[in-house]
Design a protein around this motif. Structure first.
Motif, PDB file in Angstrom:
ATOM      1  N   ARG A   1      -3.736 -12.730  18.544  1.00 56.51           N
ATOM      2  CA  ARG A   1      -5.175 -12.021  18.738  1.00 56.51           C
ATOM      3  C   ARG A   1      -5.045 -13.220  20.008  1.00 56.51           C
TER       4      ARG A   1
ATOM      5  N   GLU B   1      -8.069 -12.154  21.559  1.00 63.69           N
ATOM      6  CA  GLU B   1      -9.468 -13.183  21.908  1.00 63.69           C
ATOM      7  C   GLU B   1      -9.451 -14.249  20.846  1.00 63.69           C
ATOM      8  N   SER B   2      -8.362 -15.131  20.180  1.00 61.75           N
ATOM      9  CA  SER B   2      -9.076 -15.583  19.265  1.00 61.75           C
ATOM     10  C   SER B   2      -8.721 -17.553  19.678  1.00 61.75           C
TER      11      SER B   2
ATOM     12  N   ASP C   1      -8.351 -19.785  13.309  1.00 62.45           N
ATOM     13  CA  ASP C   1      -8.420 -19.527  14.613  1.00 62.45           C
ATOM     14  C   ASP C   1      -7.307 -20.979  15.263  1.00 62.45           C
TER      15      ASP C   1
ATOM     16  N   GLN D   1      -5.584  -9.859  29.557  1.00 59.87           N
ATOM     17  CA  GLN D   1      -4.120  -9.501  27.955  1.00 59.87           C
ATOM     18  C   GLN D   1      -3.412  -8.309  29.340  1.00 59.87           C
TER      19      GLN D   1
ATOM     20  N   SER E   1       0.309  -5.190  25.332  1.00 55.32           N
ATOM     21  CA  SER E   1      -0.280  -6.392  24.634  1.00 55.32           C
ATOM     22  C   SER E   1       1.310  -6.897  24.501  1.00 55.32           C
TER      23      SER E   1
END
Length: 469
Positions: free
Chosen positions: A5, A7-8, A50, A425, A429
């Motif tokens: 992910r 955003e982590s 995370d 990104q 992705s």
């Protein structure tokens, strides 16, 4: 490996549990990974989960960048510096020119440590003398760049057109048949670039191709193929780069100039976790550098002076293994082009000056194309301006003050811009953590079922044609 992910990444601001931190610091990477697994089996906050998952990947990558024992490091250095003494070796280590970490309790040295040492003009001259080889102070093609800069100053502008070849492939030793996904950077619509054309790229009945939009912040051409035999993915493109000259070192009133840039956004002034952070250290540093100065231009110039005169250029390990990229040079006094740019951007934003990222390649005739990062900053009377702290710092290291001053406000036209923002990104992705999740200069590649390491990938890029126009 589970899907990643994007955003982590902000979780890298969270601290590690002490047991994991201690094992990591002594180079017991297997032990640290084992303790991470224990923590992940417990009820813990999502952000810590995370952080630990990211740390697992860092632990996998870190020893790859530090392969040399002390004995092997001395042998490699003495190939280029035959007269190097034990005292000098330890001096280089103490000065931070021989970067090291503990691996299994022993010092292991950075894979590019020799290049770090020889990047210093004094050590490069000594190496040439000891090996009885001619010493060239500037890399091949820089005479053309210098003459172009001179023309640019007198004419006020300069443009050049380029054709570039780039490719990425899996090394034969790591290849097996299967679904492969690859991304190669291509020029985006940065304000100095125009006439962008894709001339050729890998095609075929079995190859899916997706070309990102022209304004993508990190623009790529994407390939997906169920490969039965190994081959590279290639792209060839052309573009024109036009830059104008602005002298920001003269004391004169420029308030009559109009804003030609279209302004800036809130993002150009904000933190961007985990790396562009307004930490107490960087906040105090920005305040100290700009104390007593009143205008944004004076402050930006002082920040540029600080970075170019105090942060020594040094090749760096994989960015993903460095937890605080912008703070690193302020602490260690060294960094490569990207790290210097991030420090400049962060200090500017803390001082209230909009600043942002650009990256792609620096080109050197006749063929060289090398990864490079720099920054932009915004001054109302001028609009957006460039700052290349590493090229400017190189001028300072070589005693070339004219070169240092030029790269505050200006760029040479020998550039290839693929990325107009940091930590964005790709499209589509990637499934796994990228080799560099923050920037994209040489491309990314992964199997459908697993990521590939730096040691499993080969990249190549070169100029096919170029001309000043």
């Amino acid at each position: 490996m589970n899907a990643f992910r994007f955003e982590s990444l902000s979780a890298l601001t969270a601290p590690l549990p002490e047991d994991v931190e201690h094992l990591r610091e002594i180079g017991d990477f297997d032990g640290a990974a084992r303790h991470i697994s224990l923590w992940l089996s417990r009820e813990i906050p999502d952000v810590l989960r995370d952080r630990l998952l990211l740390e697992k990947e860092i632990l996998r990558r870190l020893p790859e960048d530090y392969p040399y024992s002390e004995t092997k490091m001395k042998l490699k250095l003495r190939k280029y510096l035959p007269g190097l003494t034990e005292k000098e070796f330890h001096m280089l280590s103490d000065e931070g020119r021989l970067d090291w970490v503990f691996v299994a309790g022993e010092k292991h040295y950075f894979v590019d440590a020799v290049d770090v040492v020889l990047n210093d003009p004094a050590w490069a001259k000594r190496s040439a003398a000891e090996l009885h080889e001619p010493y060239e102070e500037y890399p091949e093609g820089y005479d053309i760049v210098r003459s172009t800069i001179s023309t640019m100053k007198s004419a006020g502008t300069c443009a050049a057109s380029f054709k570039v070849h780039a490719e990425i492939r899996i090394k034969d030793s790591a290849f097996h048949p299967g679904v492969v996904r690859a991304w190669l950077p291509i020029p985006n619509d940065a304000r100095q670039q125009s006439e962008i054309r894709l001339l050729d790229y890998t095609k075929g009945d079995r190859v899916r191709v997706e070309i990102a939009k022209l304004h993508a912040p990190q623009r790529t051409i994407y390939f997906e193929e169920a490969m039965t035999e190994n081959h590279p993915f290639i792209v060839e493109y052309s573009y024109t780069n036009r830059v104008n000259y602005t002298d920001l070192w003269r004391d004169e009133d420029r308030t009559s100039l109009q804003d030609r840039s279209g302004g800036f956004t809130d993002e150009d002034l904000e933190e961007q976790l985990p790396h562009i952070r307004f930490t107490p250290l960087l906040t105090a540093l920005s305040k100290s550098i700009t104390e007593g100065l009143t205008t944004p231009l004076e402050k930006a110039r002082a920040i540029y002076d600080y970075v170019t005169k105090n942060i020594r250029y040094s090749y760096m390990r994989n960015y993903f293994t460095i937890i605080r990229l912008a703070e690193y040079p302020a602490i260690m006094g060294k960094g490569d082009c990207g790290i210097q740019s991030l420090l400049f951007i962060t200090l500017c934003r803390i001082a209230g000056i909009p600043a942002r990222w650009q990256s792609g390649n620096s080109l050197r005739p006749p063929k060289r194309v090398g990864s490079h990062d720099w920054a932009e900053f915004y001054i109302r009377q001028y609009g957006w301006l460039f700052a290349d702290c590493s090229f400017g710092g190189g001028g300072y290291a070589h005693g070339d003050e004219e070169r240092r001053k030029f790269y505050f406000g200006n760029l040479d036209p020998f550039r290839d811009v693929a990325n107009s923002a940091f930590q964005k990104q790709l499209a589509p992705s990637p499934k796994y953590i990228r080799r560099d999740p923050y920037d994209n200069q040489s491309g990314e590649i992964e199997y459908q079922e697993r990521p590939l390491s730096d040691q499993e990938i080969e990249t190549e890029k070169y100029m096919m044609e170029w001309k000043l126009i």
